[in-house]
Design an enzyme around this catalytic site. Structure first.
Site, PDB file in Angstrom:
ATOM      1  N   TYR A   1      21.437   6.537  18.730  1.00 39.92           N
ATOM      2  CA  TYR A   1      21.340   5.835  17.437  1.00 39.92           C
ATOM      3  C   TYR A   1      21.385   4.328  17.651  1.00 39.92           C
ATOM      4  O   TYR A   1      20.634   3.579  17.033  1.00 39.92           O
ATOM      5  CB  TYR A   1      22.493   6.279  16.538  1.00 39.92           C
ATOM      6  CG  TYR A   1      22.361   5.818  15.103  1.00 39.92           C
ATOM      7  CD1 TYR A   1      21.809   6.668  14.144  1.00 39.92           C
ATOM      8  CD2 TYR A   1      22.785   4.551  14.698  1.00 39.92           C
ATOM      9  CE1 TYR A   1      21.672   6.261  12.825  1.00 39.92           C
ATOM     10  CE2 TYR A   1      22.648   4.137  13.387  1.00 39.92           C
ATOM     11  CZ  TYR A   1      22.097   4.997  12.445  1.00 39.92           C
ATOM     12  OH  TYR A   1      21.963   4.592  11.147  1.00 39.92           O
TER      13      TYR A   1
ATOM     14  N   PHE B   1      -4.496  -8.499   4.295  1.00 38.90           N
ATOM     15  CA  PHE B   1      -4.732  -7.049   4.207  1.00 38.90           C
ATOM     16  C   PHE B   1      -4.097  -6.525   2.910  1.00 38.90           C
ATOM     17  O   PHE B   1      -3.162  -7.126   2.382  1.00 38.90           O
ATOM     18  CB  PHE B   1      -4.145  -6.345   5.446  1.00 38.90           C
ATOM     19  CG  PHE B   1      -4.404  -4.862   5.422  1.00 38.90           C
ATOM     20  CD1 PHE B   1      -5.690  -4.376   5.550  1.00 38.90           C
ATOM     21  CD2 PHE B   1      -3.366  -3.964   5.218  1.00 38.90           C
ATOM     22  CE1 PHE B   1      -5.936  -3.008   5.483  1.00 38.90           C
ATOM     23  CE2 PHE B   1      -3.611  -2.598   5.162  1.00 38.90           C
ATOM     24  CZ  PHE B   1      -4.896  -2.118   5.300  1.00 38.90           C
ATOM     25  N   ASP B   2      -4.619  -5.397   2.397  1.00 38.16           N
ATOM     26  CA  ASP B   2      -4.175  -4.844   1.090  1.00 38.16           C
ATOM     27  C   ASP B   2      -2.659  -4.741   0.967  1.00 38.16           C
ATOM     28  O   ASP B   2      -2.083  -5.091  -0.062  1.00 38.16           O
ATOM     29  CB  ASP B   2      -4.682  -3.423   0.812  1.00 38.16           C
ATOM     30  CG  ASP B   2      -6.023  -3.114   1.390  1.00 38.16           C
ATOM     31  OD1 ASP B   2      -6.706  -4.045   1.840  1.00 38.16           O
ATOM     32  OD2 ASP B   2      -6.384  -1.932   1.392  1.00 38.16           O
TER      33      ASP B   2
ATOM     34  N   ASP C   1      -0.186 -11.712  11.126  1.00 46.13           N
ATOM     35  CA  ASP C   1      -0.324 -10.277  10.909  1.00 46.13           C
ATOM     36  C   ASP C   1      -1.111  -9.806  12.122  1.00 46.13           C
ATOM     37  O   ASP C   1      -2.314 -10.004  12.230  1.00 46.13           O
ATOM     38  CB  ASP C   1      -1.073 -10.017   9.594  1.00 46.13           C
ATOM     39  CG  ASP C   1      -1.396  -8.538   9.414  1.00 46.13           C
ATOM     40  OD1 ASP C   1      -1.128  -7.752  10.344  1.00 46.13           O
ATOM     41  OD2 ASP C   1      -1.916  -8.175   8.349  1.00 46.13           O
TER      42      ASP C   1
ATOM     43  N   ALA D   1      -1.845  -6.883  13.760  1.00 45.76           N
ATOM     44  CA  ALA D   1      -2.311  -5.515  14.015  1.00 45.76           C
ATOM     45  C   ALA D   1      -3.338  -5.436  15.159  1.00 45.76           C
ATOM     46  O   ALA D   1      -3.233  -4.610  16.047  1.00 45.76           O
ATOM     47  CB  ALA D   1      -2.893  -4.926  12.738  1.00 45.76           C
TER      48      ALA D   1
ATOM     49  N   LYS E   1      -2.411   0.175  15.732  1.00 50.82           N
ATOM     50  CA  LYS E   1      -3.707  -0.357  16.176  1.00 50.82           C
ATOM     51  C   LYS E   1      -3.602  -0.754  17.657  1.00 50.82           C
ATOM     52  O   LYS E   1      -3.709   0.085  18.521  1.00 50.82           O
ATOM     53  CB  LYS E   1      -4.121  -1.551  15.309  1.00 50.82           C
ATOM     54  CG  LYS E   1      -4.665  -1.152  13.935  1.00 50.82           C
ATOM     55  CD  LYS E   1      -3.579  -0.933  12.943  1.00 50.82           C
ATOM     56  CE  LYS E   1      -4.078  -0.803  11.532  1.00 50.82           C
ATOM     57  NZ  LYS E   1      -2.971  -0.490  10.609  1.00 50.82           N
TER      58      LYS E   1
ATOM     59  N   HIS F   1      -8.004   3.742  -5.083  1.00 51.66           N
ATOM     60  CA  HIS F   1      -8.986   4.327  -4.162  1.00 51.66           C
ATOM     61  C   HIS F   1      -8.451   5.512  -3.363  1.00 51.66           C
ATOM     62  O   HIS F   1      -9.206   6.387  -2.979  1.00 51.66           O
ATOM     63  CB  HIS F   1      -9.545   3.252  -3.219  1.00 51.66           C
ATOM     64  CG  HIS F   1      -8.504   2.594  -2.368  1.00 51.66           C
ATOM     65  ND1 HIS F   1      -7.558   1.759  -2.881  1.00 51.66           N
ATOM     66  CD2 HIS F   1      -8.257   2.672  -1.036  1.00 51.66           C
ATOM     67  CE1 HIS F   1      -6.778   1.334  -1.903  1.00 51.66           C
ATOM     68  NE2 HIS F   1      -7.178   1.875  -0.774  1.00 51.66           N
TER      69      HIS F   1
END
Ligand code: F0G
Length: 463
Positions: free
Chosen positions: A72, A124-125, A215, A217, A258, A450
């Site tokens: 843990y 990004f969204d 960001d 990714a 990614k 969507h």
């Protein structure tokens, strides 16, 4: 004779995929309300919905899984990940999270408040979602060249420095918690940001005393493009370029699904100890204790190994060249796509490909359904469905581009699969004049529609 290019790996394990008949697909897509997210994956032959968490781990990553420490607190897997992030990205502090949007949630809980302004390059969204959820505003400062799909520009992901400077001049730095640089710029078509642009954005940030968040990714694909396309970088290794890129960042959020080539995972990296400490409290509340944060020890081990492999030139060359291969096949057939071809996906210009479908009937979605019907291939709509409704007027927001994204999972499909995708899209292209109508909405969620939208054909006709 010059030897042809080939993959930098061989295959050790395979997964069977099944072809289907057109009749089967007609039935399945109707049952899915013409929403590709609603399809069972076994009904898909080649799945290009996303490159997120869908890649193949290497033998070394799988062996790292066996060495995972599931304690843990203070697990060796955590310490290994900490060392890797320090070595590869150069950050002294980090928190593991279960994926990229969780990293955003934890970090933004500390940094973003109501009324804030967050400029960047095509957020990004989920990044935008986490900003808007906190009643702050995301402002897109991407260069205009990104919106012309035929224009060739080596770094279409770049920030327009004039647009950014205007935002910084018009708002006090108290209201701008950070600038976000998305590497590569997914929404603009997997397009990279140059080192020069990163440096200039960092200078502007410093001038206005504002922090810079990456960001990250697809940071390794971004570094590959810098090596290939930017003057002065061809002799540098990817790892050297990566270290140089990240020295400009105060924070990094990462979707490890990614470029760290794992199926699930993420993290936040920090330079500032105080912000790291504040974020730790949110991490404990939302994700898990600071030494695992929503990840198993084995997954942290695979992630560390993946970060190392993902920043090797041979791997990246194989990766980006496959995307290029698919893009070039499509160009050969005259199919309009975003150029230059991006790092993780080919973006098909649906408006040009299906000129007869009215925009109210979801052009890119119509193309996605046609491609599925043609050969069982699943892409994803980046168009009016994704752009959603204006929160005030509730009218559809019509984006400049209607795109069908074909995202390639890493180390998963062969170029023979790419040939099938290209041929299938050509067949749709050849019968484009017979595709006159699209879909209308039967049911939709109030936000992020969507994913779950239910559609029906706008005109009743047989396939
Ligand atoms: N940032 C970028 C640039 C992304 O592309 C994604 C995810 C995220 C953040 C969020 O990461 O999924 O791990 O929570 N992109 C996926 C896609 C979903 O299909 O492009 P996540």
């Amino acid at each position: 004779m010059e030897l042809p290019f080939s993959e930098s790996y061989k295959i050790k394990m395979v997964e069977t995929i099944r072809r289907s008949t057109r009749e089967e697909r007609e039935k399945w897509i109707k049952e899915a309300y013409f929403n590709l997210f609603n399809l069972r994956s076994e009904y898909v032959f080649i799945d290009l919905l996303t490159d997120s968490g869908t890649g193949a781990m290497s033998d070394k990553q799988w062996s790292e899984m066996m060495l995972g420490d599931e304690s843990y607190a203070g697990a060796s897997s955590y310490l290994k990940m900490r060392q890797t992030i320090k070595d590869i990205l150069g950050f002294p502090y980090f928190l593991p999270t279960h994926q990229g949007r969780a990293a955003e949630n934890v970090l933004f809980s500390v940094l973003v408040k109501e009324g804030d302004i967050v400029p960047g390059n095509s957020h990004f969204d989920t990044t935008k979602g986490h900003i808007e959820f906190r009643k702050a505003k995301a402002i897109d400062c991407t260069i205009n060249e990104a919106f012309d799909t035929t224009l060739i520009h080596p770094f279409k992901g770049n920030v327009d420095l004039n647009k950014l400077e205007k935002v910084l001049e018009n708002n006090s730095n108290e209201r701008v918690p950070f600038i976000v640089l998305t590497l590569t710029n997914n929404t603009a078509g997997g397009q990279p940001v140059s080192m020069k642009n990163i440096r200039e954005v960092s200078q502007l940030a410093k001038k206005h005393a504002v922090s810079l968040l990456f960001d990250s990714a697809r940071f390794a694909e971004n570094a590959y493009f810098i090596k290939i396309r930017e003057e002065g970088y061809s002799h540098k290794t990817i790892k050297e370029i990566v270290i140089e890129m990240f020295q400009y960042a105060d924070y990094a959020t990462m979707s490890s699904k990614k470029d760290a080539i794992v199926n699930m995972g993420g993290f936040i990296a920090f330079r500032d100890r105080e912000i790291y400490r504040q974020a730790s409290t949110f991490n404990i509340m939302f994700e898990g204790f600071v030494t695992y944060g929503g990840m198993s020890g084995r997954d942290m081990n695979a992630l560390s190994q993946g970060l190392d492999e993902g920043t090797e030139f041979d791997y990246l060359e194989t990766r980006v060249k496959q995307v290029e291969y698919l893009g070039n096949e499509l160009i050969k057939y005259g199919i309009p796509i975003q150029q230059p071809i991006g790092g993780h996906a080919v973006f098909v210009n649906a408006k040009q490909l299906l000129p007869h479908v009215p925009r109210e009937e979801f052009i890119a979605q119509t193309l996605g359904v046609e491609l599925y019907l043609e050969a069982g291939i699943r892409g994803v709509e980046i168009g009016t469905l994704l752009a959603d409704r204006d929160p005030v007027t509730r009218n559809n927001r019509y984006p400049e581009l209607e795109l069908l994204r074909l995202a390639l999972p890493r180390r998963t499909y062969t170029n023979n699969h790419m040939d099938v995708v290209a041929a299938a899209l050509k067949n749709v292209y050849d019968r484009r004049d017979s595709i006159q109508s699209g879909y209308k909405i039967k049911w939709e969620a109030p936000i992020m529609r969507h994913f779950t939208v239910e559609l029906e054909k706008s005109k009743i006709k047989l396939f």
